[in-house]
Design an enzyme around this catalytic site. Sequence first.
Site, PDB file in Angstrom:
ATOM      1  N   SER A 198       0.845  -1.191   0.000  1.00  0.00           N
ATOM      2  CA  SER A 198       0.000   0.000   0.000  1.00  0.00           C
ATOM      3  C   SER A 198       0.883   1.244   0.000  1.00  0.00           C
ATOM      4  CB  SER A 198      -0.928  -0.020   1.218  1.00  0.00           C
ATOM      5  OG  SER A 198      -1.925   0.963   1.109  1.00  0.00           O
ATOM      6  N   ASN A 199       0.355   2.385   0.392  1.00  0.00           N
ATOM      7  CA  ASN A 199       1.139   3.621   0.406  1.00  0.00           C
ATOM      8  C   ASN A 199       0.662   4.518   1.543  1.00  0.00           C
ATOM      9  OD1 ASN A 199      -0.998   5.507  -0.647  1.00  0.00           O
ATOM     10  ND2 ASN A 199      -0.958   4.005  -2.298  1.00  0.00           N
TER      11      ASN A 199
END
Length: 219
Positions: free
Chosen positions: A21-22
């Site tokens: 993810s980020n």
Amino acid sequence: MKVLITAGPTREALDPMRFISNRSSGKMGYALAEAAVKAGHETVLVSGPCALTQPEGLAKFISVVSAADMAEAVKAEFPAADTAIMCAAVADYRPKKFSASKIKKSDDTLVIELERTEDILASLGKMKRADQKLIGFAAETDDMEKNAIGKLQRKNLDWIAANRLDLPGQGAESNTNTVILFSVKGEQVTIPLASKREVAEEILKITGVNESCKGNLSI
Ligand code: C5P
């Protein structure tokens, strides 16, 4: 006016426990949704996983996890929208294989093969009708203006909001932001550092999203 907004990160699963993810917090997209509701727009928010409370007054809230989920939801909602603002930090790659059992540690290194996810904004650019407005974001560390204008043209956008990821007070997790808006007609407008809520209201004004419902404006 019907406004469709995406917010937050996406999660791309590796196994039942892990994902890629980020650092997107969703704050900018949620601020845009709140500003759109306040301006009287029928607002649909498609959100990746984030810790924020769902804004009040939405016409619809769709919670998604992966880029594929987000693409499906957004493409289903887009035909009914007058404007779409894609603020989500969609993962560009996902693991090629999902392992149904938890990946065990064995060797010193582990190679994970990734494949591209769908560029949702580019797909909307291809679907866009002449009566629809499409707005994207470009979070950059280098060559912000050149990259943002490239994305504006490649993805068939009307406006793009560019911001730097590597400067204090702006970007992914911050409560404040400063953006430069570029339009396909060559306009360029800087929104100086302010809360994401104030920046959201400016984005709606400058891009003309709020023009058609001035009567409802309470700002
Ligand atoms: O090319 P880049 O990822 O920097 O473009 C950012 C813009 O494209 C943002 O508006 C983001 O929401 C959108 N995007 C998307 N789907 C992707 C990647 C980015 O909608 N897979």
